[in-house]
Write a protein that holds these residues in place. Structure first.
Motif, mmCIF file in Angstrom:
data_model
loop_
_atom_site.group_PDB
_atom_site.id
_atom_site.type_symbol
_atom_site.label_atom_id
_atom_site.label_comp_id
_atom_site.label_asym_id
_atom_site.label_seq_id
_atom_site.Cartn_x
_atom_site.Cartn_y
_atom_site.Cartn_z
ATOM 1 N N ILE A 224 52.630 61.979 17.801
ATOM 2 C CA ILE A 224 52.419 60.679 18.820
ATOM 3 C C ILE A 224 53.069 59.649 18.165
ATOM 4 C CG2 ILE A 224 50.342 59.184 19.150
ATOM 5 C CD1 ILE A 224 48.742 61.696 19.150
ATOM 6 N N PHE A 225 53.176 59.274 16.961
ATOM 7 C CA PHE A 225 53.887 58.280 16.532
ATOM 8 C C PHE A 225 55.227 58.363 16.137
ATOM 9 C CE2 PHE A 225 49.291 58.017 14.997
ATOM 10 C CZ PHE A 225 49.034 56.869 15.809
ATOM 11 N N GLY A 226 55.806 59.524 16.274
ATOM 12 C CA GLY A 226 57.424 59.705 16.065
ATOM 13 C C GLY A 226 57.637 59.750 14.728
ATOM 14 N N PHE A 227 56.788 59.911 13.447
ATOM 15 C CA PHE A 227 57.234 59.831 12.392
ATOM 16 C C PHE A 227 58.595 60.811 12.244
ATOM 17 C CE2 PHE A 227 52.465 59.048 11.341
ATOM 18 C CZ PHE A 227 52.623 57.650 11.583
ATOM 19 N N PRO A 228 59.597 60.093 11.573
ATOM 20 C CA PRO A 228 60.900 60.945 11.303
ATOM 21 C C PRO A 228 60.821 61.948 10.131
ATOM 22 C CG PRO A 228 61.196 58.726 10.569
ATOM 23 C CD PRO A 228 59.566 58.903 11.126
ATOM 24 N N GLN A 229 59.865 61.709 9.031
ATOM 25 C CA GLN A 229 59.862 62.540 8.072
ATOM 26 C C GLN A 229 58.327 62.551 7.247
ATOM 27 O OE1 GLN A 229 62.281 60.469 5.506
ATOM 28 N NE2 GLN A 229 61.225 58.653 5.463
ATOM 29 N N ASP A 230 58.295 63.200 6.237
ATOM 30 C CA ASP A 230 57.077 63.270 5.561
ATOM 31 C C ASP A 230 56.573 62.062 5.107
ATOM 32 O OD1 ASP A 230 54.883 64.012 4.387
ATOM 33 O OD2 ASP A 230 55.892 65.351 2.591
ATOM 34 N N ILE A 231 55.414 61.629 5.655
ATOM 35 C CA ILE A 231 54.895 60.427 5.165
ATOM 36 C C ILE A 231 53.618 60.340 4.187
ATOM 37 C CG2 ILE A 231 55.520 59.209 7.365
ATOM 38 C CD1 ILE A 231 52.686 59.551 8.181
ATOM 39 N N ALA A 232 53.523 61.503 3.707
ATOM 40 C CA ALA A 232 52.583 61.705 2.570
ATOM 41 C C ALA A 232 52.825 61.039 1.514
ATOM 42 C CB ALA A 232 51.939 63.025 2.466
ATOM 43 N N GLY A 233 52.101 60.200 0.586
ATOM 44 C CA GLY A 233 52.306 59.445 -0.451
ATOM 45 C C GLY A 233 52.862 57.937 0.006
ATOM 46 N N ARG A 234 53.143 57.602 1.376
ATOM 47 C CA ARG A 234 53.777 56.187 1.366
ATOM 48 C C ARG A 234 52.577 55.468 2.066
ATOM 49 N NH1 ARG A 234 58.707 57.036 5.338
ATOM 50 N NH2 ARG A 234 58.872 54.689 5.044
ATOM 51 N N LYS A 235 52.837 54.220 1.735
ATOM 52 C CA LYS A 235 51.978 52.992 2.225
ATOM 53 C C LYS A 235 52.094 52.825 4.057
ATOM 54 C CE LYS A 235 51.150 48.995 0.400
ATOM 55 N NZ LYS A 235 49.963 49.539 -0.174
ATOM 56 N N TYR A 236 50.894 53.001 4.421
ATOM 57 C CA TYR A 236 50.788 52.868 5.843
ATOM 58 C C TYR A 236 51.598 51.764 6.208
ATOM 59 C CZ TYR A 236 47.593 48.847 5.707
ATOM 60 O OH TYR A 236 46.892 47.822 5.575
ATOM 61 N N SER A 237 51.660 50.690 5.588
ATOM 62 C CA SER A 237 52.533 49.315 6.194
ATOM 63 C C SER A 237 53.924 49.712 6.325
ATOM 64 C CB SER A 237 52.114 48.155 5.141
ATOM 65 O OG SER A 237 52.595 48.529 4.017
ATOM 66 N N ASP A 238 54.308 50.725 5.495
ATOM 67 C CA ASP A 238 55.940 51.149 5.541
ATOM 68 C C ASP A 238 55.987 52.104 6.792
ATOM 69 O OD1 ASP A 238 56.267 49.720 3.469
ATOM 70 O OD2 ASP A 238 56.071 51.325 1.968
ATOM 71 N N CYS A 239 54.803 52.744 7.197
ATOM 72 C CA CYS A 239 55.110 53.600 8.231
ATOM 73 C C CYS A 239 54.805 53.178 9.810
ATOM 74 C CB CYS A 239 54.364 54.863 8.108
ATOM 75 S SG CYS A 239 54.670 55.595 6.285
ATOM 76 N N PHE A 240 53.749 52.331 9.948
ATOM 77 C CA PHE A 240 53.387 51.793 10.993
ATOM 78 C C PHE A 240 54.024 50.349 11.500
ATOM 79 C CE2 PHE A 240 49.689 54.782 10.256
ATOM 80 C CZ PHE A 240 49.590 55.263 11.579
ATOM 81 N N THR A 241 54.427 50.263 12.707
ATOM 82 C CA THR A 241 55.090 49.016 13.238
ATOM 83 C C THR A 241 54.172 48.438 14.158
ATOM 84 O OG1 THR A 241 56.219 50.021 14.793
ATOM 85 C CG2 THR A 241 57.630 49.780 12.824
ATOM 86 N N ASP A 242 53.069 49.094 14.710
ATOM 87 C CA ASP A 242 52.325 48.412 15.642
ATOM 88 C C ASP A 242 51.457 47.341 15.199
ATOM 89 O OD1 ASP A 242 49.954 48.487 17.801
ATOM 90 O OD2 ASP A 242 51.397 49.662 18.762
ATOM 91 N N PRO A 243 51.465 46.342 15.478
ATOM 92 C CA PRO A 243 50.520 45.194 15.042
ATOM 93 C C PRO A 243 49.190 45.495 15.093
ATOM 94 C CG PRO A 243 51.585 44.490 16.942
ATOM 95 C CD PRO A 243 52.410 45.632 16.787
ATOM 96 N N VAL A 244 48.797 46.104 16.212
ATOM 97 C CA VAL A 244 47.146 46.328 16.528
ATOM 98 C C VAL A 244 46.901 47.430 15.411
ATOM 99 C CG1 VAL A 244 45.540 47.496 18.281
ATOM 100 C CG2 VAL A 244 47.180 45.809 19.109
ATOM 101 N N LEU A 245 47.454 48.480 15.488
ATOM 102 C CA LEU A 245 47.149 49.658 14.351
ATOM 103 C C LEU A 245 47.211 49.079 12.897
ATOM 104 C CD1 LEU A 245 49.172 52.767 15.777
ATOM 105 C CD2 LEU A 245 46.653 52.241 15.776
ATOM 106 N N LEU A 246 47.979 48.290 12.718
ATOM 107 C CA LEU A 246 48.148 47.822 11.225
ATOM 108 C C LEU A 246 46.991 46.657 10.936
ATOM 109 C CD1 LEU A 246 51.921 46.784 11.103
ATOM 110 C CD2 LEU A 246 50.740 48.399 9.766
ATOM 111 N N ASN A 247 46.578 46.201 11.994
ATOM 112 C CA ASN A 247 45.434 45.211 11.769
ATOM 113 C C ASN A 247 44.336 45.881 11.682
ATOM 114 O OD1 ASN A 247 44.131 42.344 11.885
ATOM 115 N ND2 ASN A 247 43.174 43.042 13.813
#
Length: 633
Positions: A224-247
Motif C-alpha cells: 500500500i505504502f510502497g516501502f522499498p525495504q525492510d522498515i522494522a526497527g526504523r522510526k515511522y517519521s523516516d518511513c512516512f511522508t504523508d502529513p495526514v498519517l504523520l499527524n
C-alpha cells in the motif's frame, strides 16, 4: 546440528563439557576460547545460544546479539580455590571475579590472624588496573580469578590460581540454555503464526512502539505504502511522508474508517488505535484498507456466496431484426457499450429495453462484473430506497438481522439497470442524483460511506425531457442520465420483423415446453401481421407461447395462428359503457372507474396500463391499493 555452543575460556572447562556428553542428552558443540585460536570464525550460523564464563561471556555479549549463558561459579567453587591457595602457604589472598559471577562483594574478610581475603570485581575498573592495585597497594600474595586475571598476576610474579566451575555448574548452564531455546522456539512460533496471519489478510497492519519505532508490518502495508525495504526497527517519521498519517501517529489520535487519498493516488480507509496500559502510552496499531481491494474482495465474495441471478444473459447476437432503423439502433448500442457514460433507453413496454441493457453490459469492459436490474415502478418509494441503498440491522421494523446490501453495492464493478425511471418521485430523484454524483452510498440507518463503481443504464416509456419542463422530473438528473440515448422502435412500425421474431420465439418455446412442431412455410404466420402488437415483442412472445401449448397436432397451420390472433383481439375488447355511481367525492368516483376498467381486462393490470399509457405506480395510486398488495408483473 546443535543449537547450543559452549565456548570454553580454559581447558578444564572444555574437559568437563566433553565428559558431560555421555551424561546428558542435551546436544551441544564446543570450541576453545583461547585467544591464540581464531575461535570467532568457528561459530556456526545455526547457533542460537552460547555458553561461556566470566570475562569471556562478558566480551561475547558485546560482540554479537545471541543470548549468552554464564557457567555459574558456586560458593563451593570459590571455597575450593581458597582452600587450595591457603594450603600452599599464602596468607593474603585476592579473589577477582567478573561482576556477572559475584556482584557487590565484601572488600576484606579477616578469617584469622593467619588468613586475610580481599574480594574485587572487574566492575571496579580495567581488570589489569585492578590486579596492579591489589598487588602494589594491598600487597596480596596470591590472586584467584579467571584466565585473564591469572595471566596478569603471573606477569607481575604473583602466584595465581584459576577459579574453576564444577561439572555440575556446566550442566546447570546447559539446562538453562535449553530453557532459553524452548522460549525462543515458542516465541518464534508465535511470531511466525502472527506474521502468517498478517500476510494473509488484505489489510495493511503496522505497529509502532512508544519511541516511534516500527515493530511489525505486513506485506499488504508494504504494498500500500510502497516501502522499498525492510522498515522494522526504523522510526515511522523516516518511513512516512504523508502529513495526514504523520499527524495521526504523532498526536496519538484514535481514528476509525477514515477515508484518505495517498500521494500515489491510492484511496485507503484508516483505522488507528493508540494503546494505553495503566494510562501510560505503549504504542499504536495502524490498520489500512485499500478501497479497491475491499471492493474487489466484496465482489468476489458476492459471486462465490450466491449468484442470485446477477448476470446478463443476452447479447447483441440475440437480436432478430431486418429493419434498417432498428439495425442502426443496435449499431449505436454496440458503440455505447465501449463507453462508461450513463445510457437512457426510450421504448414502449415490450420493445426490449432490458435486452439492450444486458447486451450493452456484455459487450462492455464490465462484462465480468454483475448485472443488476430493478423495476422502479414496481416498488413503493420506501421499498425502492431500501432495495437500492440497502440498510443496517434495526434500521426499521422488519429489517433482517445483520442488515442487507443494496443493489448499488451488489452491482459494484458492473452495471445497474433502472427500468421505468420516470416513475420515481422528486425526493427520491434527489437521493439518486447524489449517489450518481458522489459515486458512494450510505445504507439506511447506517453512517458508513460505501464507495461504488457502477455504470447506470436507465429505461423509460415516458418523454423525460417533457417531464422536466412540467417540473415532475429533475432537470439535473435528466442530463446526468441521458449522456447517451437510445430510442427503440415499436414492433408495429417494423412489420418485417414480426414473422422472424415469431419463428425465433417459437423455437425457444418449443424447447421450453418440450414439444416438436412443424410448419409448411412462414406463410402460416401471416395472420400475425394483422395485429397491432401494442405490447410489442413481449405480447408476440406470449402469443407464440400460447400457440405452442394449444396446437393439438404436430403441425402449425395458418388457421391455428388466426384463431390465436382472434382470441387475443376478443380479450382486448372492452365494454363501451361503464356505470359509475355519482358521488361528491371525485376521488372515490375515479377509483370506481379504474376498478371497473380493471375488471373489463380480467384483472390484467399490465394490459390496462399499456392501453391507457399509465405506469403501474399510477394505477396503484388510482386504485388506492393497500401498501401490502403488490402490483402484478
Amino acid at each position: 546440528m546443535e543449537d547450543i555452543l559452549i565456548i570454553a575460556p580454559y581447558p578444564e572447562l572444555a574437559k568437563d563439557a566433553m565428559q558431560l556428553c555421555e551424561k546428558t542428552d542435551i546436544p551441544f558443540s564446543l570450541i576453545s576460547g583461547d585467544p591464540k585460536n581464531p575461535w570467532q570464525q568457528q561459530i556456526n550460523p545455526a547457533t542460537r545460544v552460547i555458553i561461556s564464563r566470566g570475562g569471556m561471556a562478558k566480551s561475547l555479549r558485546k560482540m554479537q546479539e545471541l543470548p549468552v549463558i554464564d557457567v555459574p561459579v558456586t560458593p563451593a567453587d570459590i571455597l575450593k580455590s581458597i582452600s587450595a591457595v591457603a594450603r600452599s602457604g599464602y596468607k593474603k589472598i585476592a579473589i577477582i571475579t567478573p561482576a556477572n559471577i559475584l556482584s557487590k562483594p565484601s572488600r576484606v574478610m579477616e578469617l584469622s590472624d593467619q588468613l586475610q581475603l580481599i574480594f574485587a570485581t572487574d566492575a571496579d575498573g580495567n581488570i589489569e588496573d585492578v590486579v596492579k592495585r591489589l598487588i602494589q597497594d594491598e600487597k596480596v600474595e596470591a590472586i584467584i580469578g579467571d584466565r585473564v586475571s591469572a595471566q596478569i598476576a603471573l606477569q607481575h610474579h604473583v602466584h595465581s590460581h584459576l577459579l574453576k566451575s564444577s561439572e555440575e555448574s556446566v550442566l546447570t548452564a546447559l539446562e538453562t540454555a535449553m530453557n532459553v531455546l524452548r522460549a525462543q522456539t515458542s516465541e518464534r512460533t508465535k511470531t511466525k503464526e502472527m506474521q502468517s496471519i498478517l500476510d494473509v489478510i488484505h489489510e495493511g497492519v503496522l505497529t509502532i512502539d512508544p519511541d516511534g519505532i516500527i515493530k511489525v508490518y505486513n506485506d499488504a502495508a508494504k504494498r500500500i505504502f510502497g516501502f522499498p525495504q525492510d522498515i522494522a526497527g526504523r522510526k515511522y517519521s523516516d518511513c512516512f511522508t504523508d502529513p495526514v498519517l504523520l499527524n495521526i501517529i504523532k498526536e496519538k489520535k484514535e481514528e476509525h474508517q477514515m477515508l484518505h487519498t495517498l500521494a500515489n493516488g491510492k484511496k485507503i480507509v484508516i483505522h488507528h488505535i493508540p494503546i494505553y496500559i495503566d494510562s501510560i502510552f505503549q504504542g499504536s496499531v495502524g490498520i489500512y484498507q485499500e478501497i479497491s481491494k475491499i471492493q474487489n474482495m466484496e465482489l468476489n465474495i458476492r459471486k462465490r456466496l450466491n449468484d442470485r441471478g446477477l448476470t446478463a444473459k443476452n447479447t447483441f447476437d440475440d437480436f432478430v431484426t431486418t429493419n434498417t432503423e432498428m439495425k442502426q439502433v443496435v449499431t449505436e448500442a454496440r458503440s455505447y457499450a465501449q463507453s462508461e457514460a450513463t445510457i437512457l433507453v426510450y421504448g414502449e413496454t415490450g420493445t426490449g429495453k432490458e435486452l439492450f441493457a444486458q447486451s450493452i453490459h456484455n459487450a462492455s469492459k464490465r462484462n465480468k462484473g454483475p448485472f443488476v436490474s430493478v423495476n422502479c415502478a414496481a416498488l413503493s418509494e420506501n421499498l425502492l430506497e431500501s432495495e437500492l441503498f440497502g440498510y443496517v440491522e434495526g434500521a426499521f421494523t422488519g429489517a433482517i438481522k445483520g442488515g442487507r446490501p443494496g443493489l448499488f453495492e451488489l452491482a459494484h464493478g458492473g452495471s445497474l439497470f433502472l427500468d421505468e425511471i420516470g416513475e420515481i418521485s422528486l425526493p427520491f430523484q434527489a437521493k439518486l442524483l447524489r449517489v450518481l454524483q458522489e459515486k458512494e452510498v450510505r445504507r439506511i440507518g447506517g453512517d458508513r460511506i460505501i464507495p461504488i463503481d457502477v455504470r447506470v443504464i436507465c429505461a423509460t416509456n415516458k418523454p423525460l425531457f417533457d417531464l422536466t419542463q412540467e417540473g415532475s422530473f429533475r432537470e439535473d438528473l435528466y442530463y446526468r442520465l441521458s449522456v447517451l440515448e437510445l430510442s427503440l422502435i415499436p414492433l408495429r412500425d417494423r412489420k418485417e420483423d414480426v414473422i422472424p421474431l415469431a419463428v425465433s420465439f417459437l423455437k425457444a418455446e418449443m424447447q421450453r415446453e418440450n414439444r416438436v412442431l412443424v410448419w409448411e412455410n412462414t406463410d402460416v404466420f401471416l395472420p400475425l401481421l394483422d395485429h397491432q402488437w401494442l405490447g410489442n415483442a413481449r405480447e408476440l412472445q406470449n402469443a407464440i407461447h400460447r400457440l405452442v401449448i394449444c396446437t393439438p397436432e404436430g403441425t402449425i397451420t395458418q388457421d391455428l395462428v388466426s384463431q390465436i390472433i382472434q382470441s387475443i383481439k376478443k380479450k382486448q375488447k372492452t365494454a363501451q359503457k361503464l356505470e359509475v355511481e355519482i358521488s361528491t367525492d371525485f376521488r372515490k368516483m375515479e377509483t370506481d372507474i379504474w376498478r371497473k376498467l380493471l375488471n373489463q381486462y380480467d384483472g390484467n393490470k399490465e394490459r390496462l396500463c399499456q392501453v391507457y399509457n399509465i405506469s403501474k405506480t399510477t394505477l396503484w395510486r388510482k386504485l388506492q391499493i393497500d401498501n401490502n398488495e403488490q402490483i402484478g408483473e
